[in-house]
Structures are given as structure tokens and as C-alpha cells.
Write a protein that holds these residues in place. Sequence first.
Motif, PDB file in Angstrom:
ATOM      1  N   TRP A   1       0.820   5.258  -7.945  1.00 18.67           N
ATOM      2  CA  TRP A   1      -0.192   4.206  -8.075  1.00 18.67           C
ATOM      3  C   TRP A   1      -1.388   4.667  -8.904  1.00 18.67           C
ATOM      4  O   TRP A   1      -2.215   3.861  -9.288  1.00 18.67           O
ATOM      5  CB  TRP A   1      -0.661   3.731  -6.700  1.00 18.67           C
ATOM      6  CG  TRP A   1      -0.915   4.805  -5.711  1.00 18.67           C
ATOM      7  CD1 TRP A   1      -2.079   5.480  -5.498  1.00 18.67           C
ATOM      8  CD2 TRP A   1       0.034   5.348  -4.773  1.00 18.67           C
ATOM      9  NE1 TRP A   1      -1.920   6.413  -4.495  1.00 18.67           N
ATOM     10  CE2 TRP A   1      -0.636   6.346  -4.020  1.00 18.67           C
ATOM     11  CE3 TRP A   1       1.369   5.079  -4.482  1.00 18.67           C
ATOM     12  CZ2 TRP A   1      -0.008   7.087  -3.017  1.00 18.67           C
ATOM     13  CZ3 TRP A   1       1.998   5.815  -3.483  1.00 18.67           C
ATOM     14  CH2 TRP A   1       1.313   6.802  -2.762  1.00 18.67           C
TER      15      TRP A   1
ATOM     16  N   TYR B   1       7.093   6.119 -10.592  1.00 16.75           N
ATOM     17  CA  TYR B   1       7.711   5.556  -9.388  1.00 16.75           C
ATOM     18  C   TYR B   1       9.095   6.135  -9.163  1.00 16.75           C
ATOM     19  O   TYR B   1       9.487   6.428  -8.032  1.00 16.75           O
ATOM     20  CB  TYR B   1       7.778   4.029  -9.490  1.00 16.75           C
ATOM     21  CG  TYR B   1       6.494   3.368  -9.090  1.00 16.75           C
ATOM     22  CD1 TYR B   1       6.233   3.068  -7.764  1.00 16.75           C
ATOM     23  CD2 TYR B   1       5.516   3.071 -10.031  1.00 16.75           C
ATOM     24  CE1 TYR B   1       5.035   2.482  -7.386  1.00 16.75           C
ATOM     25  CE2 TYR B   1       4.318   2.494  -9.668  1.00 16.75           C
ATOM     26  CZ  TYR B   1       4.092   2.206  -8.342  1.00 16.75           C
ATOM     27  OH  TYR B   1       2.896   1.639  -7.958  1.00 16.75           O
TER      28      TYR B   1
ATOM     29  N   GLU C   1       1.440  -2.305  -5.074  1.00 16.79           N
ATOM     30  CA  GLU C   1       0.235  -1.528  -4.781  1.00 16.79           C
ATOM     31  C   GLU C   1      -0.994  -2.374  -4.495  1.00 16.79           C
ATOM     32  O   GLU C   1      -2.013  -1.833  -4.074  1.00 16.79           O
ATOM     33  CB  GLU C   1      -0.054  -0.578  -5.948  1.00 16.79           C
ATOM     34  CG  GLU C   1       1.090   0.325  -6.323  1.00 16.79           C
ATOM     35  CD  GLU C   1       1.670   1.099  -5.147  1.00 16.79           C
ATOM     36  OE1 GLU C   1       0.970   1.270  -4.123  1.00 16.79           O
ATOM     37  OE2 GLU C   1       2.835   1.514  -5.249  1.00 16.79           O
TER      38      GLU C   1
ATOM     39  N   HIS D   1      -3.865  -0.471  -2.547  1.00 20.45           N
ATOM     40  CA  HIS D   1      -4.467   0.731  -3.125  1.00 20.45           C
ATOM     41  C   HIS D   1      -5.740   0.407  -3.907  1.00 20.45           C
ATOM     42  O   HIS D   1      -5.804  -0.575  -4.649  1.00 20.45           O
ATOM     43  CB  HIS D   1      -3.460   1.449  -4.032  1.00 20.45           C
ATOM     44  CG  HIS D   1      -2.605   2.400  -3.286  1.00 20.45           C
ATOM     45  ND1 HIS D   1      -1.230   2.275  -3.188  1.00 20.45           N
ATOM     46  CD2 HIS D   1      -2.914   3.504  -2.557  1.00 20.45           C
ATOM     47  CE1 HIS D   1      -0.749   3.255  -2.450  1.00 20.45           C
ATOM     48  NE2 HIS D   1      -1.746   4.008  -2.054  1.00 20.45           N
TER      49      HIS D   1
ATOM     50  N   PRO E   1       1.856  -2.022   4.701  1.00 23.53           N
ATOM     51  CA  PRO E   1       1.987  -1.264   3.454  1.00 23.53           C
ATOM     52  C   PRO E   1       3.301  -0.498   3.384  1.00 23.53           C
ATOM     53  O   PRO E   1       3.739   0.106   4.365  1.00 23.53           O
ATOM     54  CB  PRO E   1       0.790  -0.313   3.495  1.00 23.53           C
ATOM     55  CG  PRO E   1      -0.228  -1.043   4.305  1.00 23.53           C
ATOM     56  CD  PRO E   1       0.551  -1.784   5.351  1.00 23.53           C
TER      57      PRO E   1
ATOM     58  N   ALA F   1       0.392  -2.436  -0.587  1.00 27.59           N
ATOM     59  CA  ALA F   1      -0.218  -1.162  -0.184  1.00 27.59           C
ATOM     60  C   ALA F   1      -1.739  -1.172  -0.251  1.00 27.59           C
ATOM     61  O   ALA F   1      -2.378  -0.266   0.287  1.00 27.59           O
ATOM     62  CB  ALA F   1       0.321  -0.022  -1.059  1.00 27.59           C
TER      63      ALA F   1
ATOM     64  N   TYR G   1       1.448  10.842  -7.018  1.00 27.33           N
ATOM     65  CA  TYR G   1       1.423   9.472  -6.507  1.00 27.33           C
ATOM     66  C   TYR G   1       1.431   8.457  -7.647  1.00 27.33           C
ATOM     67  O   TYR G   1       0.525   8.459  -8.490  1.00 27.33           O
ATOM     68  CB  TYR G   1       0.203   9.286  -5.606  1.00 27.33           C
ATOM     69  CG  TYR G   1       0.157  10.334  -4.519  1.00 27.33           C
ATOM     70  CD1 TYR G   1       1.137  10.373  -3.527  1.00 27.33           C
ATOM     71  CD2 TYR G   1      -0.825  11.315  -4.517  1.00 27.33           C
ATOM     72  CE1 TYR G   1       1.128  11.355  -2.557  1.00 27.33           C
ATOM     73  CE2 TYR G   1      -0.845  12.295  -3.536  1.00 27.33           C
ATOM     74  CZ  TYR G   1       0.133  12.312  -2.565  1.00 27.33           C
ATOM     75  OH  TYR G   1       0.123  13.283  -1.598  1.00 27.33           O
TER      76      TYR G   1
ATOM     77  N   LEU H   1      -1.781   2.604 -12.165  1.00 24.63           N
ATOM     78  CA  LEU H   1      -2.141   1.186 -12.234  1.00 24.63           C
ATOM     79  C   LEU H   1      -3.141   0.882 -13.360  1.00 24.63           C
ATOM     80  O   LEU H   1      -2.948  -0.097 -14.104  1.00 24.63           O
ATOM     81  CB  LEU H   1      -2.702   0.722 -10.887  1.00 24.63           C
ATOM     82  CG  LEU H   1      -1.675   0.507  -9.770  1.00 24.63           C
ATOM     83  CD1 LEU H   1      -2.372   0.057  -8.493  1.00 24.63           C
ATOM     84  CD2 LEU H   1      -0.622  -0.519 -10.174  1.00 24.63           C
TER      85      LEU H   1
ATOM     86  N   THR I   1       4.507   1.576   0.258  1.00 23.06           N
ATOM     87  CA  THR I   1       4.623   2.810  -0.521  1.00 23.06           C
ATOM     88  C   THR I   1       3.807   3.966   0.038  1.00 23.06           C
ATOM     89  O   THR I   1       4.080   5.124  -0.299  1.00 23.06           O
ATOM     90  CB  THR I   1       4.191   2.567  -1.978  1.00 23.06           C
ATOM     91  OG1 THR I   1       2.854   2.035  -1.985  1.00 23.06           O
ATOM     92  CG2 THR I   1       5.128   1.586  -2.652  1.00 23.06           C
ATOM     93  N   SER I   2       2.778   3.690   0.864  1.00 24.67           N
ATOM     94  CA  SER I   2       1.997   4.774   1.446  1.00 24.67           C
ATOM     95  C   SER I   2       1.217   4.247   2.644  1.00 24.67           C
ATOM     96  O   SER I   2       1.204   3.040   2.916  1.00 24.67           O
ATOM     97  CB  SER I   2       1.023   5.380   0.425  1.00 24.67           C
ATOM     98  OG  SER I   2      -0.155   4.607   0.324  1.00 24.67           O
TER      99      SER I   2
ATOM    100  N   GLN J   1      -5.436  -5.675   2.097  1.00 24.13           N
ATOM    101  CA  GLN J   1      -4.331  -6.191   1.298  1.00 24.13           C
ATOM    102  C   GLN J   1      -4.730  -7.491   0.605  1.00 24.13           C
ATOM    103  O   GLN J   1      -4.422  -7.700  -0.570  1.00 24.13           O
ATOM    104  CB  GLN J   1      -3.105  -6.422   2.192  1.00 24.13           C
ATOM    105  CG  GLN J   1      -2.465  -5.138   2.698  1.00 24.13           C
ATOM    106  CD  GLN J   1      -1.343  -5.410   3.686  1.00 24.13           C
ATOM    107  OE1 GLN J   1      -1.558  -5.444   4.896  1.00 24.13           O
ATOM    108  NE2 GLN J   1      -0.137  -5.619   3.173  1.00 24.13           N
TER     109      GLN J   1
ATOM    110  N   ASP K   1      -6.864   1.746  -6.408  1.00 26.98           N
ATOM    111  CA  ASP K   1      -6.697   1.879  -7.855  1.00 26.98           C
ATOM    112  C   ASP K   1      -6.752   0.522  -8.550  1.00 26.98           C
ATOM    113  O   ASP K   1      -7.052   0.458  -9.754  1.00 26.98           O
ATOM    114  CB  ASP K   1      -5.368   2.566  -8.162  1.00 26.98           C
ATOM    115  CG  ASP K   1      -5.239   3.894  -7.434  1.00 26.98           C
ATOM    116  OD1 ASP K   1      -5.365   4.939  -8.079  1.00 26.98           O
ATOM    117  OD2 ASP K   1      -5.036   3.885  -6.205  1.00 26.98           O
TER     118      ASP K   1
END
Length: 465
Positions: A395, A420, A234, A240, A83, A238, A393, A398, A85-86, A194, A242
Motif C-alpha cells: 500500500w 502486491y 486499501e 490505509h 480490513p 483496509a 508493504y 498508492l 490486507t492488514s 474505512q 496512504d
Amino acid sequence: MSVASRGQGLPLAVGGLIALMGSTAVITTAAASWWPNLTLLAATLLLGGITWLITRHRPGPRVLLGVLLFAGACQLPGLTLAPITSTDAYRYVWDGRVQLSGSSPYSHVPLDDSLARLRDPILFPGLSPEDRTGVTGPPRVPHDAAALAAVSADDPRTRINRPRVPTIYPPVAQAYFTVVAFLTPWSAGTFGLQLAAAALAVGVTALLATELRRRDRDPRWAVLWGWSPMVALEAGSAAHVDVLAAGLIVAALVTAVRRRPVVTGLLLGAAAGVKLLPLLLLPAFTALRRQSLTTPIVAVGAFVASYLPQVLAVGTLVLGFLPGYLGQEGFSDGSSRSAILALVLPPAARQIVTGVLAIALAVLAIRLHGRQPIAVTCCWLYGAALLLTTPTYPWYGLPLIALAVLAGRAEWLAVPVASYLAYASFGHELRQGLLHLTAALIVLTTTHARSMAAAVTSAGEAAPV
């Protein structure tokens, strides 16, 4: 001014605002971070141009297959890397693993020695199952800002963020983490999540394209989600959660149009059980008539019901780190972090203005129920909430991307893009405020132009021949 001149001036105005956003992101960020910002902005603009070009031509018989195949290809690069972005995915893996062990991520923190047997070299490169951290017992979230910052700090011995505090994720998200953890070996690390997020992203693309076609709109507009660089970052990268929330929101809107209020409420409640933000959409499904209250009542009931098993198991610990998180984000101590309002207002006033505007938007959404497509209401309601609160954050935006596609309001994509760009300027309220303000101006400019065009069209249709 004529309609033609307005139509020619709109692209120039919006283009100027986008250029302002890009220049603000480049000039005001450090030399090491301006290139990713510029790349993301350029990729998003390129996607917009490609979408506009391909929708100028009649779709072929296999257009959906092509859209989905390329959406899947967009997810592949992220699957080859950890990942970016985070580090949230490591927390997801841990939460699922803890639940499979019979414990609760609400009542145990990652550094808790009682869970040492669950450690592995991927999640805990600096701790073995035999090592001891001295952390035991139920978690306690302090109220003091300094103590809260200390307890929520990262630890170099683990890749899990905030390893001294419990989880923040609601029960439906926890169920998702558990299922993925059951199917993923420890040695795979975050790959299972992922892969699941990438599959969800492609699934949302299919759902959007299918629904657009059912509404007699070009299904290729779904590429604004499926081929989006933000979704690729994302989802496949990442992982996420979301993405799951976005899919449930889109599914809720699909069933709402087909007049299935109970199913819509269940889906919306499940989305809120993944991430709390979908609760902001409840006014869009509410009208001051008894038959129009079914969806919000079912949604709230489903959301509450998802918490009941956890409450019975751990009691008030089910809140996890949520109170501490809200305090750090400025939502519980009277210092709302609204980056736009911070340009002109002190913290206390920002909190009041944010509350008043939020109530006004909710009332407006209720009054507009049935007067405009519900997807449009959800789009501006969710987008306005992000502009008001400007969460740290990006994401979180999304679901807004999916809503913008379904509603046909592409201008709202400026909000997640600004998020972003602002993410790289974390800690600099002026930069974040200017970027989000530019996004707000893009939305307002385009929305006003659309309203003017609709008024001119209506007047032309009403005029005698």
C-alpha cells in the motif's frame, strides 16, 4: 526497424513481461495464495483494457458523474468487511482513541495497563478493562534484532499489531485518526476509518479527473485510480492512511502548476506528516534558483512544525517505533532490503548502491526542473524509490498510482502490482526480486518506446514538406 514495427512490437514485449510477472507470481507462491494474486493481476489488466476502450470515444456531458459514481461503487464491498490486507486500521482506531483521552500514542503502548479503560471487545477480544498485562511505563525500543523481533510480535489478545511498541505514524496522520475517532462510536470499530478512506479515494478521483480536464486531457483516465482494485483494497477495505497522503500529493501538484509555491509547500509538508515517503519528492520541486526554493523550504518547515507540539508533550518519545521499524526493514543496520539489488549484491553493497542511486535520482530531478512536467518527475522519482527500496508493504505504492494517472505514465502501475504479488511471497527474496525486476523492465521498455516515438515525431515535424 520502422516506426510501425516498433509500435507493433511494444505491446508484445510489454505483454510478455506482464505474462512473466503473472507466471512468476503463480508458480512461486503457495497454492493457497496464487489465486488472489492472479485475480488482482487480471482485474488490473481488465481495468487497463476498459480504460483504453472508453477513452477511444468522445466523453459525454455527464462523464465525470459516471466516473465518480462507479468509483464510489468500487468502495462499497470493502465497507461490508473487516480490513483484509492488514490490521493497521485497528492501530489507527487506537491512536485516535488514546489522543482523545488526553494521552499520547508515542508515550504509551496498546497493552499499557494505564490505558486499560480504553479497551473494548473489538480491539481487545482477549482483554477486558479489568485484566492486567503487566505492561507499564514509557515504551523502550531495543536495538538488538532478536529483542526487537520479540517486542514487536503480535499478541492474540488484541487485533492491534505490535501492541508492545508505540505508534509509528507522524502527527498529521495522528490528527486524522483523532478526528475520525471523535466522529466514530467504539462499537463501529474500523468502519469510520474505512468510510473516511473510501470518501478520500472518491475525492482523489474527482481531483484527478478535474485536473486532467483542465490540462486538456481525457478525464476518464482517472478511472485508473478510482476504479483500481488496489485502491479499493486499501481504502474502503483496509482504510490505509496512504490514501490521504496520495490526495495531498495530488493537491500539491495541482497548486504547483498554478504557481502557488507556499500552498504547494504546505500540502507537501502535510503529506509528509501523514507518511514520510512524500519527502522523497522534494527534489522535484527544487531548482538552483532562489525563487524555486520556496516550496521545499515551506514543505520542510510545515513538516517540522507538525512535530513541535508532540515534541513539547513527549520529547524524544515522539520517534515512536520508527527506529525499530527502520531496523526491521533493513534501512538502519546496513542491510537494505532492496529485492532487485539482492539478486546480485550482498547486503552491505546494496546499502551503498541504493544510497548512490538515490542521490543520483535526486540530482537528476533537480536538473530536470522546468524541463518536463513536474507530475512526470514526481512519478518516476517516487516509482524509482519504490523499486530501489522495495518496501514490504504494497500500500506504500498508492500515491504512485495517483501520480501515474496525473503524469500520463500508466506503465508505472506495474510497480504497485508487483508489490502486491511480492507481498504474498514475503520472506522469499528471490521471488520478490524477480517480480520487482519484471515491473522495472515494463517501465523501462515503455519509457524507451515513448522516447523513440517522441523523437520520430519531432523529426517528422522538423522535416521539410
